[in-house]
Design a protein around this motif. Structure first.
Motif, mmCIF file in Angstrom:
data_model
loop_
_atom_site.group_PDB
_atom_site.id
_atom_site.type_symbol
_atom_site.label_atom_id
_atom_site.label_comp_id
_atom_site.label_asym_id
_atom_site.label_seq_id
_atom_site.Cartn_x
_atom_site.Cartn_y
_atom_site.Cartn_z
ATOM 1 N N GLU A 166 -44.459 -23.056 7.648
ATOM 2 C CA GLU A 166 -44.298 -21.872 8.600
ATOM 3 C C GLU A 166 -45.392 -20.823 8.194
ATOM 4 O O GLU A 166 -45.527 -20.662 6.980
ATOM 5 N N VAL A 167 -45.816 -20.022 9.020
ATOM 6 C CA VAL A 167 -46.667 -18.836 8.742
ATOM 7 C C VAL A 167 -45.801 -17.630 8.272
ATOM 8 O O VAL A 167 -44.922 -17.352 9.237
ATOM 9 N N GLY A 221 -40.183 -16.696 0.331
ATOM 10 C CA GLY A 221 -40.963 -17.741 0.466
ATOM 11 C C GLY A 221 -42.251 -17.360 0.234
ATOM 12 O O GLY A 221 -43.151 -18.258 -0.015
ATOM 13 N N LYS A 222 -42.876 -16.103 0.054
ATOM 14 C CA LYS A 222 -44.273 -15.451 0.135
ATOM 15 C C LYS A 222 -44.653 -16.076 -1.399
ATOM 16 O O LYS A 222 -46.103 -16.647 -1.468
ATOM 17 N N LEU A 228 -40.990 -7.260 -5.634
ATOM 18 C CA LEU A 228 -41.660 -7.918 -6.850
ATOM 19 C C LEU A 228 -40.945 -8.690 -7.553
ATOM 20 O O LEU A 228 -40.833 -9.936 -7.902
ATOM 21 N N PRO A 229 -39.343 -8.166 -7.829
ATOM 22 C CA PRO A 229 -38.573 -8.924 -8.861
ATOM 23 C C PRO A 229 -38.212 -10.056 -8.008
ATOM 24 O O PRO A 229 -38.206 -11.275 -8.631
ATOM 25 N N LYS A 230 -37.788 -9.986 -6.885
ATOM 26 C CA LYS A 230 -37.290 -11.153 -6.021
ATOM 27 C C LYS A 230 -38.566 -12.342 -5.935
ATOM 28 O O LYS A 230 -38.288 -13.631 -6.054
ATOM 29 N N GLN A 231 -39.881 -11.804 -5.692
ATOM 30 C CA GLN A 231 -40.934 -12.766 -5.519
ATOM 31 C C GLN A 231 -41.043 -13.125 -6.914
ATOM 32 O O GLN A 231 -41.490 -14.480 -7.002
ATOM 33 N N LEU A 232 -41.045 -12.619 -8.045
ATOM 34 C CA LEU A 232 -41.296 -13.137 -9.385
ATOM 35 C C LEU A 232 -40.335 -14.231 -9.578
ATOM 36 O O LEU A 232 -40.508 -15.511 -10.185
ATOM 37 N N LYS A 233 -39.030 -14.005 -9.516
ATOM 38 C CA LYS A 233 -37.944 -15.011 -9.588
ATOM 39 C C LYS A 233 -38.465 -16.306 -8.996
ATOM 40 O O LYS A 233 -38.303 -17.451 -9.527
ATOM 41 N N GLU A 234 -38.465 -16.195 -7.530
ATOM 42 C CA GLU A 234 -39.104 -17.213 -6.798
ATOM 43 C C GLU A 234 -40.154 -17.987 -7.345
ATOM 44 O O GLU A 234 -40.417 -19.351 -7.284
ATOM 45 N N TYR A 235 -41.476 -16.960 -7.840
ATOM 46 C CA TYR A 235 -42.559 -17.650 -8.400
ATOM 47 C C TYR A 235 -42.126 -18.655 -9.846
ATOM 48 O O TYR A 235 -42.854 -19.616 -9.830
ATOM 49 N N TYR A 236 -41.586 -17.742 -10.724
ATOM 50 C CA TYR A 236 -41.279 -18.681 -11.823
ATOM 51 C C TYR A 236 -40.507 -19.903 -11.571
ATOM 52 O O TYR A 236 -40.915 -21.071 -12.033
ATOM 53 N N THR A 237 -39.847 -19.863 -10.756
ATOM 54 C CA THR A 237 -38.828 -21.284 -10.312
ATOM 55 C C THR A 237 -40.004 -22.194 -9.812
ATOM 56 O O THR A 237 -40.033 -23.466 -10.337
ATOM 57 N N GLY A 238 -40.559 -21.674 -8.828
ATOM 58 C CA GLY A 238 -41.594 -22.541 -8.082
ATOM 59 C C GLY A 238 -42.580 -23.283 -8.998
ATOM 60 O O GLY A 238 -43.227 -24.193 -9.077
#
Lengths: 91, 614
Positions: free
Chosen positions: B470-471, B479-480, B576-586
């Motif tokens: 998805e875009v 998701g970002k 950013l904290p939310k994105q970083l959490k998703e990032y580290y998991t990913g």
């Protein structure tokens, strides 16, 4: 009829120009886009047209008063100009 | 797949040709990936930035040497003089093409010369030559003299200017008249080694495994890239055509990332350039159907110049960032930076920081040699720019980078230094596209917009090969980070292959897999491309982890976590904290910022495990 100024900034590649279009009121974003596609024809790249025959907002986004605009935004008759800007990040 | 590495030791003046291990080429391709594989082993952890042990690694990849679109490109890597961590930097032009035609995939520069030299490469002839008379010269005469000295052979020159010689930490390596391997100060390392330039030419046939498929792909991809509307726009107006969109979407940092809008954007945009100072000379990179480079001339007034025109990043850094809407002055500043060999993003950021510190009373006339460093003051900017280039007064401090400069000045000036891991931010605002935030926070070289090229994808494209179907909207948080991971992995593969990120509007992992398969004979698919990129990205991360980089460094300047003043994105702040959490998991990274042992082993980075985990 109402006159709307369209700032076409990349809707046609390599061209940045302003144009006036005339539509019956009340107008909507969809009608503006259909009118532009009718006027500009295949000068607009096929990549910029959706299957519904509208402008693909991930590639060229509409902007009104400095804000991104979409089909569920307020009626177009509240303003007199709209920008269509190609999505290009620079580098 | 095979490749030769030239090992050039400047201390003892030896030049050795080595075969690159096949598994290195298969698993790291070339470019910044191959550099990471070599330099991880060869730069000891406690190496100082200008120590003999710091090495410069020039590299190209399997797609160079022919006519693959945008394949004139090359990579240069080292321990960054500016940040003290990993640096890879790329430039286009012709150097990458000629290096492969000379028969080499990489050059590693070791040690230090005791006198100025340049490296001459003509197929199998490789020698160090005296450069005493070139030392001190700016870029244009340096390149011109070397080309004459090499009997005007067709070829390419990479060189440093006086800034690299003076060890200014934002010094670039420049090639082919104005293309820059920017960011991070590789030019300063080259200067510390007293290596003024490299000339390369060659006419060897480059073997591509499946010649027929290769030729067809080159033709198809060239047509696709050249025919895309974005390429056509960049061909007509250069990269600063992006200022047009910025005027409405608030992506260009303005007044040191404070404002969300400004009435000067269109005056410094690509279309404005085309109507004023643009010349018709073709200037371009090898095998590029886009040809986005500009050649400009200011004929009258105080900013007379002629040469390569400013790119979007430079127009932002010397334009909106400091509230300067005079395009001619920006072209002049760009030319000055190119001739001396300094990075325009870092230099513009330094000027912006000084202006804000001056406005806040942290810096005064006493600090600025009496100059009124007020926003938009072109004369003041030029004086400060020359102070940086001459290492004079405050300019000397700025030449050490803003993180260091602000730590010396103090008084709260650290709060508006716009950098990540010591690298000043490029000209894109995460409050317009949230993907930039997580990209800046996690890039292996610090605040950077091309590790990977998220600006192309954010809010615009899917990447189904990576499961991104998805875009996502430009301001989306959820998701970002997964999109950013995919783009970073793909970007690492692009920078290792080696070609230009501007093709990303058209070419993705599937197309790159086709090209690599035809070029190497190894069967890559899109997933293998992304896995290769992931391996490279994690190895660069491990390089940094070993130097002490951890999760505490994966952050953004405070200002980006507050709203712009005005503009279309006012009130919008990336989570950013939310994105970083998703990032580290990913990414399968631990909370401390290290890749997990399991991830390292999965990627074939077993040799890293013992370094990161005792």
């Amino acid at each position: 009829m109402t006159e709307i100024t369209v700032h076409a900034y990349g809707l046609v590649p390599s061209k940045f120009f302003d144009m006036q279009i005339y539509l019956n009121e009340p107008v909507s974003l969809k009608e503006i886009e259909k009118k532009l596609i009718e006027i500009l024809g295949n000068k607009i790249p096929s990549e910029y047209i959706t299957l519904d025959g509208l402008i693909d907002h991930t590639q060229v986004f509409p902007v009104v008063s400095g804000k991104r605009y979409d089909y569920d935004s307020p009626n177009v008759d509240q303003f007199k100009e709209i920008w269509f800007i190609m999505a290009l990040a620079g580098g | 797949m095979e490749g030769i590495l030239l090992r050039v030791n400047l201390s003892n003046k030896t030049i050795i040709k080595e075969d690159i291990p096949e598994d290195y080429l298969r698993d790291y391709l070339g470019g910044c990936g191959l550099a990471a594989r070599y330099l991880y082993d060869e730069i000891p952890v406690k190496t100082g930035i200008f120590d003999e042990n710091n090495k410069l690694f020039f590299s190209i990849g399997p797609l160079n040497g022919g006519s693959f679109p945008t394949s004139g490109r090359y990579n240069v890597s080292c321990l960054s003089p500016l940040t003290g961590i990993w640096l890879d930097s790329a430039s286009s032009g012709k150097f990458g093409y000629y290096l492969r035609r000379a028969g080499y995939m990489a050059i590693v520069i070791e040690g230090k010369s005791d006198r100025p030299v340049y490296l001459y490469i003509n197929n199998d002839t490789v020698e160090l030559r005296d450069a005493a008379d070139l030392w001190g010269k700016t870029i244009s005469p340096t390149i011109s003299l070397i080309q004459k000295r090499c009997s005007d052979q067709k070829g390419s020159v990479v060189a440093i200017g006086p800034a690299g010689e003076k060890l200014i930490k934002m010094a670039n390596i420049i090639n082919d008249g104005g293309r820059a391997a920017g960011r991070g100060g590789s030019g300063a390392l080259m200067g510390s080694k007293m290596l003024k330039a490299i000339f390369v030419t060659g006419n060897k046939k480059v073997p591509f495994a499946d010649e027929k498929a290769w030729k067809q792909l080159v033709k198809d991809f060239t047509n696709k890239v050249g025919g895309h509307p974005i390429s056509q726009a960049m061909k007509a107006y250069g990269t600063s055509v992006a200022m047009v969109g910025v005027s409405q979407n608030g992506d260009a940092p303005t007044k040191n990332f404070q404002l969300g809008t400004w009435d000067g954007y269109m005056k410094i945009s690509g279309p404005a350039m085309a109507q004023t100072i643009l010349q018709k000379h073709p200037v371009g990179c090898h095998a590029c159907p886009t040809q986005c480079a500009r050649y400009v001339k200011v004929e009258n007034g105080p900013y007379q110049m002629e040469g390569e025109g400013p790119e979007y990043e430079t127009v932002g850094a010397f334009g909106s960032l400091i509230l300067n809407d005079n395009l001619e002055s920006i072209a002049y500043m760009n030319n000055l930076c190119n001739e001396h060999g300094v990075d325009t993003i870092t230099t513009g950021s330094a000027i912006a920081w000084v202006m804000e510190a001056y406005e806040k009373g942290i810096l005064t006339r006493e600090d600025t040699n009496g100059i009124e460093m007020i926003w938009g003051n072109i004369d003041a900017t030029l004086v400060m720019l020359r102070m940086i280039l001459d290492r004079e007064g405050l300019g000397k401090l700025l030449g050490e980078g803003l993180r260091y400069a602000s730590s010396v000045v103090g008084k709260g000036s650290e709060d508006f230094v716009m950098e990540v891991k010591g690298l000043e931010l490029p000209m894109h605002d995460p409050r317009a596209f949230s993907g930039y935030g997580i990209t800046y926070a996690t890039s292996p070289r610090g605040g950077c917009h091309v590790h990977g090229y998220i600006g192309c994808w954010d809010g615009r494209f899917k990447m189904p090969e990576a499961g991104i179907t998805e875009v996502l909207g430009p301001h989306a948080d959820e998701g970002k980070a997964l999109l950013v991971i995919a783009v970073q992995n793909y970007g690492a593969a692009v920078s290792s292959s080696v070609f230009c990120h501007f093709t990303s509007y058209v070419l993705g992992p599937t197309e790159l897999a086709q090209a690599l398969t035809a070029a190497t004979g190894i069967n890559y698919n899109a997933q293998a491309v992304l896995k290769t990129g992931e391996r490279i990205f994690n190895l660069q991360r491990a390089f940094n982890n070993r130097l002490g980089i951890s999760s505490k460094d994966d952050t953004l300047p405070k200002r980006l976590l507050t709203s712009t003043i005005g503009g279309p994105n006012e009130g919008i702040i990336p989570d950013l904290p939310k994105q970083l959490k998703e990032y580290y998991t990913g990414r399968s990274w631990q909370a401390d910022g290290r890749p997990t042992k399991e991830k390292l082993i999965e990627l074939g980075l077993d040799f890293v495990v013992e370094d990161l985990y005792d």
